[in-house]
Write a protein that holds these residues in place. Structure first.
Motif, PDB file in Angstrom:
ATOM      1  N   LEU A 166      -4.865  18.423  20.367  1.00 14.65           N
ATOM      2  CA  LEU A 166      -6.102  18.787  21.036  1.00 14.65           C
ATOM      3  C   LEU A 166      -6.181  20.290  21.263  1.00 14.65           C
ATOM      4  CD1 LEU A 166      -8.744  17.796  22.177  1.00 14.65           C
ATOM      5  CD2 LEU A 166      -7.582  17.313  24.342  1.00 14.65           C
ATOM      6  N   ALA A 167      -5.074  20.877  21.682  1.00 11.05           N
ATOM      7  CA  ALA A 167      -5.047  22.324  21.898  1.00 11.05           C
ATOM      8  C   ALA A 167      -5.371  23.060  20.603  1.00 11.05           C
ATOM      9  CB  ALA A 167      -3.691  22.754  22.438  1.00 11.05           C
ATOM     10  N   SER A 168      -4.783  22.607  19.525  1.00  7.31           N
ATOM     11  CA  SER A 168      -5.018  23.241  18.230  1.00  7.31           C
ATOM     12  C   SER A 168      -6.478  23.113  17.806  1.00  7.31           C
ATOM     13  CB  SER A 168      -4.106  22.617  17.184  1.00  7.31           C
ATOM     14  OG  SER A 168      -4.377  23.155  15.915  1.00  7.31           O
ATOM     15  N   SER A 169      -7.045  21.931  17.974  1.00  7.53           N
ATOM     16  CA  SER A 169      -8.437  21.721  17.541  1.00  7.53           C
ATOM     17  C   SER A 169      -9.434  22.490  18.395  1.00  7.53           C
ATOM     18  CB  SER A 169      -8.785  20.234  17.531  1.00  7.53           C
ATOM     19  OG  SER A 169      -8.872  19.726  18.837  1.00  7.53           O
ATOM     20  N   LEU A 170      -9.086  22.731  19.664  1.00  2.13           N
ATOM     21  CA  LEU A 170      -9.993  23.453  20.565  1.00  2.13           C
ATOM     22  C   LEU A 170      -9.697  24.947  20.632  1.00  2.13           C
ATOM     23  CD1 LEU A 170     -10.111  20.920  23.540  1.00  2.13           C
ATOM     24  CD2 LEU A 170     -11.881  21.312  21.813  1.00  2.13           C
TER      25      LEU A 170
END
Length: 117
Positions: free
Chosen positions: A42-46
């Motif tokens: 999630l951190a990577s995608s956001l």
């Protein structure tokens, strides 16, 4: 589940994530037993720090909405979110609005204004 954050918002990023996940649970987009993306994914995608996502997930865990399982990630609990307080507030809002002669669209407008202030 679509999560959108606004880096220009005055609300902290983790708070925005908490709100987005709460909303997804309340709308039924995710339900009991559903697994959320890992904090890293999630951190990577956001484009945010993984610790931001972990802070949001921890907040939701503390509220009872998520269960954090080492190696398995974040899972929506059977309890989800206790909506009783929210439902009561909505009933009260509609009741007070009716007493003052407001229509449902007018109440929606007031809520939209409050949400953006």
């Amino acid at each position: 589940m679509l999560i959108i954050i606004d880096p220009e918002s005055t609300e902290p990023l983790y708070g925005q994530l908490v709100s987005q996940v709460r909303g997804a649970i309340l709308r039924g987009d995710v339900g009991p037993g559903d697994k959320l993306p890992s904090a890293r994914e999630l951190a990577s995608s956001l484009g945010v720090n993984m610790h931001t996502v972990l802070r949001a997930y921890t907040t939701l865990r503390d509220e009872g909405a998520l269960e954090l399982r080492r190696g398995r990630g974040a899972v929506v609990t059977a309890k989800g979110l206790d909506t009783a307080e929210l439902e009561q507030a909505a009933r009260t809002l509609v009741e007070v609005g009716r007493r003052h002669g407001l229509t449902l669209p007018q109440l929606h407008t007031l809520l939209d204004q409050e949400a953006t202030s």
